[in-house]
Design an enzyme around this catalytic site. Structure first.
Site, PDB file in Angstrom:
ATOM      1  N   ALA A 116      28.819  51.797  59.862  1.00 20.93           N
ATOM      2  CA  ALA A 116      29.315  51.262  58.587  1.00 20.93           C
ATOM      3  C   ALA A 116      30.140  49.991  58.808  1.00 20.93           C
ATOM      4  CB  ALA A 116      30.143  52.324  57.868  1.00 20.93           C
ATOM      5  N   ILE A 154      24.840  50.954  53.751  1.00 19.17           N
ATOM      6  CA  ILE A 154      25.010  51.707  54.995  1.00 19.17           C
ATOM      7  C   ILE A 154      23.870  52.713  55.122  1.00 19.17           C
ATOM      8  CG2 ILE A 154      26.573  53.155  56.353  1.00 19.17           C
ATOM      9  CD1 ILE A 154      27.536  50.200  55.634  1.00 19.17           C
ATOM     10  N   ARG A 262     -16.338  46.336  56.063  1.00 17.05           N
ATOM     11  CA  ARG A 262     -16.446  46.098  54.624  1.00 17.05           C
ATOM     12  C   ARG A 262     -17.608  45.139  54.318  1.00 17.05           C
ATOM     13  NH1 ARG A 262     -15.654  47.308  49.256  1.00 17.05           N
ATOM     14  NH2 ARG A 262     -14.973  45.503  48.059  1.00 17.05           N
ATOM     15  N   GLN A 273     -16.096  33.136  58.548  1.00 13.40           N
ATOM     16  CA  GLN A 273     -15.224  32.487  59.536  1.00 13.40           C
ATOM     17  C   GLN A 273     -13.769  32.436  59.061  1.00 13.40           C
ATOM     18  OE1 GLN A 273     -15.533  28.237  60.485  1.00 13.40           O
ATOM     19  NE2 GLN A 273     -16.054  28.873  62.549  1.00 13.40           N
ATOM     20  N   GLU A 358      20.851  43.294  60.370  1.00 14.14           N
ATOM     21  CA  GLU A 358      21.231  42.984  61.762  1.00 14.14           C
ATOM     22  C   GLU A 358      21.096  41.490  62.053  1.00 14.14           C
ATOM     23  OE1 GLU A 358      20.237  45.848  64.824  1.00 14.14           O
ATOM     24  OE2 GLU A 358      19.853  47.338  63.274  1.00 14.14           O
ATOM     25  N   SER A 361      17.370  35.995  59.224  1.00 15.37           N
ATOM     26  CA  SER A 361      16.654  34.995  60.033  1.00 15.37           C
ATOM     27  C   SER A 361      17.463  33.708  60.198  1.00 15.37           C
ATOM     28  CB  SER A 361      15.306  34.679  59.374  1.00 15.37           C
ATOM     29  OG  SER A 361      14.467  35.809  59.457  1.00 15.37           O
TER      30      SER A 361
HETATM   31  C1  LIG Z   1      17.539  48.210  54.617  1.00 16.11           C
HETATM   32  C2  LIG Z   1      18.914  47.773  55.021  1.00 16.11           C
HETATM   33  C3  LIG Z   1      19.661  48.574  55.875  1.00 16.11           C
HETATM   34  C4  LIG Z   1      20.973  48.205  56.212  1.00 16.11           C
HETATM   35  N1  LIG Z   1      21.699  49.049  57.017  1.00 16.11           N
HETATM   36  C5  LIG Z   1      22.977  48.722  57.327  1.00 16.11           C
HETATM   37  C6  LIG Z   1      23.789  49.626  58.107  1.00 16.11           C
HETATM   38  O1  LIG Z   1      23.334  50.685  58.520  1.00 16.11           O
HETATM   39  N2  LIG Z   1      25.069  49.267  58.364  1.00 16.11           N
HETATM   40  C7  LIG Z   1      25.607  48.113  57.930  1.00 16.11           C
HETATM   41  O2  LIG Z   1      26.770  47.868  58.203  1.00 16.11           O
HETATM   42  N3  LIG Z   1      24.875  47.229  57.178  1.00 16.11           N
HETATM   43  C8  LIG Z   1      23.578  47.516  56.879  1.00 16.11           C
HETATM   44  N4  LIG Z   1      22.822  46.663  56.103  1.00 16.11           N
HETATM   45  C9  LIG Z   1      23.431  45.446  55.572  1.00 16.11           C
HETATM   46  C10 LIG Z   1      22.987  44.215  56.329  1.00 16.11           C
HETATM   47  O3  LIG Z   1      23.601  44.171  57.585  1.00 16.11           O
HETATM   48  C11 LIG Z   1      23.311  43.000  55.452  1.00 16.11           C
HETATM   49  O4  LIG Z   1      22.415  43.034  54.355  1.00 16.11           O
HETATM   50  C12 LIG Z   1      23.171  41.688  56.218  1.00 16.11           C
HETATM   51  O5  LIG Z   1      24.195  41.545  57.155  1.00 16.11           O
HETATM   52  C13 LIG Z   1      23.194  40.484  55.255  1.00 16.11           C
HETATM   53  O6  LIG Z   1      24.295  40.569  54.440  1.00 16.11           O
HETATM   54  P1  LIG Z   1      24.128  40.407  52.850  1.00 16.11           P
HETATM   55  O7  LIG Z   1      23.002  41.281  52.428  1.00 16.11           O
HETATM   56  O8  LIG Z   1      25.455  40.629  52.244  1.00 16.11           O
HETATM   57  O9  LIG Z   1      23.659  38.935  52.628  1.00 16.11           O
HETATM   58  P2  LIG Z   1      24.579  37.618  52.663  1.00 16.11           P
HETATM   59  O10 LIG Z   1      25.478  37.649  53.837  1.00 16.11           O
HETATM   60  O11 LIG Z   1      25.182  37.428  51.335  1.00 16.11           O
HETATM   61  O12 LIG Z   1      23.485  36.531  52.909  1.00 16.11           O
HETATM   62  C14 LIG Z   1      22.443  36.303  51.928  1.00 16.11           C
HETATM   63  C15 LIG Z   1      21.486  35.281  52.496  1.00 16.11           C
HETATM   64  O13 LIG Z   1      22.180  34.040  52.719  1.00 16.11           O
HETATM   65  C16 LIG Z   1      21.634  33.384  53.841  1.00 16.11           C
HETATM   66  N5  LIG Z   1      22.665  33.216  54.864  1.00 16.11           N
HETATM   67  C17 LIG Z   1      23.673  34.055  55.185  1.00 16.11           C
HETATM   68  N6  LIG Z   1      24.385  33.570  56.207  1.00 16.11           N
HETATM   69  C18 LIG Z   1      23.826  32.408  56.556  1.00 16.11           C
HETATM   70  C19 LIG Z   1      24.105  31.439  57.565  1.00 16.11           C
HETATM   71  N7  LIG Z   1      25.116  31.592  58.444  1.00 16.11           N
HETATM   72  N8  LIG Z   1      23.314  30.330  57.619  1.00 16.11           N
HETATM   73  C20 LIG Z   1      22.277  30.174  56.759  1.00 16.11           C
HETATM   74  N9  LIG Z   1      21.957  31.073  55.798  1.00 16.11           N
HETATM   75  C21 LIG Z   1      22.717  32.165  55.700  1.00 16.11           C
HETATM   76  C22 LIG Z   1      20.485  34.295  54.361  1.00 16.11           C
HETATM   77  O14 LIG Z   1      19.273  33.916  53.753  1.00 16.11           O
HETATM   78  C23 LIG Z   1      20.896  35.674  53.863  1.00 16.11           C
HETATM   79  O15 LIG Z   1      19.797  36.567  53.739  1.00 16.11           O
HETATM   80  C24 LIG Z   1      21.516  46.996  55.739  1.00 16.11           C
HETATM   81  C25 LIG Z   1      20.740  46.171  54.900  1.00 16.11           C
HETATM   82  C26 LIG Z   1      19.463  46.553  54.530  1.00 16.11           C
HETATM   83  C27 LIG Z   1      18.660  45.656  53.637  1.00 16.11           C
END
Ligand SMILES: Cc1cc2nc3c(=O)[nH]c(=O)nc-3n(C[C@H](O)[C@H](O)[C@H](O)COP(=O)(O)OP(=O)(O)OC[C@H]3O[C@@H](n4cnc5c(N)ncnc54)[C@H](O)[C@@H]3O)c2cc1C
Length: 379
Positions: A116, A154, A262, A273, A358, A361
């Site tokens: 978490a 989480i 198919r 191709q 994690e 991209s």
């Molecule tokens: C299926 C799933 C499982 C998950 N499991 C866990 C877990 O078990 N534990 C846990 O702690 N978290 C978990 N997460 C959360 C995950 O770690 C976060 O979603 C992730 O760190 C991105 O944070 P955010 O979604 O808040 O996006 P934000 O941080 O708000 O970012 C949104 C978007 O902004 C862009 N961005 C962000 N930073 C940058 C940068 N430095 N440079 C350029 N562009 C950027 C990217 O396109 C990014 O996707 C999970 C998420 C999902 C979808």
């Protein structure tokens, strides 16, 4: 393994894992409720000794495990990976008492772990987390803390049996003020709810309302929690790429079988191709991603200084490639791939999230560039 191919034993092991995931684990996954923890599936992973492997394996073995399970059953792969993610901090930073209390159950698939870190206001910028750990002198002889705030996205929440929780104890600003705690799910003040995601992924939010924790709940040392989180993510990052490669290979094999059989325009789809070249491109990109994942895992296992760059490249290329491959696999199957319950309909939903979690991209590209320029500066 050489730089380019797995050894015979590794290939055989992967083959056995693919068969196991298709024959034993997939039926269990199909009986589970999408988006919820599947305890019979976890117990089967424990019985097969696969959860144990997560804790004793190097990074390459972990990648082969995740790739092979993902090929046959993504739910099994995810269940296994989440046990590792949630419990690895206990293995690496926990006290003997914490390890003895929790790890046997995790290995058997009896106890569910969760990691978490993320919060509504702290995702990619995890060091900005705000969950407050405030000193509470009343707990235990050495005093303790009370946790207040929220965690979101989480995996395994709110059904996990314990959580590795990262909270701000405030020794220093930013990453230096974060402490890792092992919080059992039955602590007073801890509640949570499930979130409904596109992928069939067990995930939820957690609410901490003055949850008491003591010094015996700390993982590692106060103020050193961010390192615990990063150590775990460094090990798991290449293996997220392996999960993606497993999905890409499953989509590719399904596409080869489908296009070879198919009928269309007096022959089969593979005679066209445009189709054959697309399949060639899918296969080439999948192979490149697979090799980059193995190279990153190998770098981790040999203690190379190149791990951050290689792990980021592997996760980036593999997750983006899997998206490409699954999308084109859907295209080359036509309507049947979009039918609920089809392998590709399932993979299409599964493949999206690993490009975000994690380290999205974009974050991986930032790591790669930073490492490249650091190397230039050091020359
Ligand atoms: C299926 C799933 C499982 C998950 N499991 C866990 C877990 O078990 N534990 C846990 O702690 N978290 C978990 N997460 C959360 C995950 O770690 C976060 O979603 C992730 O760190 C991105 O944070 P955010 O979604 O808040 O996006 P934000 O941080 O708000 O970012 C949104 C978007 O902004 C862009 N961005 C962000 N930073 C940058 C940068 N430095 N440079 C350029 N562009 C950027 C990217 O396109 C990014 O996707 C999970 C998420 C999902 C979808």
């Amino acid at each position: 393994m050489t730089g380019f191919a797995l050894g015979v034993d590794e290939e055989e092991w992967c083959g056995r894992l693919r068969a196991l995931s298709a024959q034993r684990l997939r039926p269990l996954a199909e009986k589970g409720e999408p988006g919820r923890v599947n305890r019979p599936l976890l117990a089967a992973l424990g019985e097969e000794g696969l959860l144990e492997r997560v804790f004793v394996s190097g990074a390459l073995e972990l990648c082969l495990l995740r790739e092979s399970l993902a090929y046959g059953c993504t739910e099994a792969e995810t269940a296994l990976a989440l046990q590792g993610l949630g419990a690895h901090p206990v293995l690496r930073a926990g006290s003997a008492a914490q390890r003895e209390r929790w790890l046997p159950g995790v290995r058997e698939g009896r106890l569910v772990a969760a990691f978490a870190l993320s919060e509504p206001g702290a995702g990619s910028d995890a060091a900005a987390l705000a969950l407050a750990a405030e000193r509470d002198g009343g707990i235990g002889p050495d005093g303790g803390w009370r946790l207040t705030g929220e965690k979101r996205w989480i995996s395994n929440a709110p059904e996990a049996d314990f959580y590795t929780v990262f909270a701000r104890t405030g020794e220093n600003p930013g990453a230096g003020g974060i402490t890792a705690f092992l919080v059992p799910a039955d602590r007073p003040g801890l509640t949570g709810e499930a979130l409904d995601m596109l992928s069939p992924h067990p995930i939820g939010s957690l609410s901490f309302d003055g949850v008491p924790v003591g010094p015996e709940d700390v993982l590692g040392e106060p103020g050193r929690g961010f390192r615990v989180a990063m150590d775990t993510l460094n090990l798991f990052r290449p293996s997220v790429g392996a999960f993606a490669v497993g999905m890409a290979r499953a989509a590719l094999d399904a596409t080869l079988a489908h296009t070879a059989g198919r009928g269309a325009f007096g022959g089969v789809l593979a005679d066209l191709q445009a189709v054959a070249h697309r399949v060639a491109e899918m296969a080439t990109r999948t192979e490149a991603a697979r090799l980059l994942v193995y190279a990153a895992a190998g770098a981790y296992d040999s203690g190379s200084a190149e791990v951050p760059r290689r792990a980021a490249m592997a996760k980036l290329l593999a997750t983006e490639t899997a998206q490409y491959v699954v999308d084109h696999a859907v295209q080359l199957h036509g309507a049947v791939a979009l039918q609920r319950g089809h392998l590709l309909e399932h993979l299409y939903r599964e493949v999206r999230a690993p490009r975000i979690y994690e380290g999205a991209s974009e974050v991986q590209r930032t790591i790669i560039a930073k490492e490249l320029y650091r190397e230039v500066a050091a020359r």
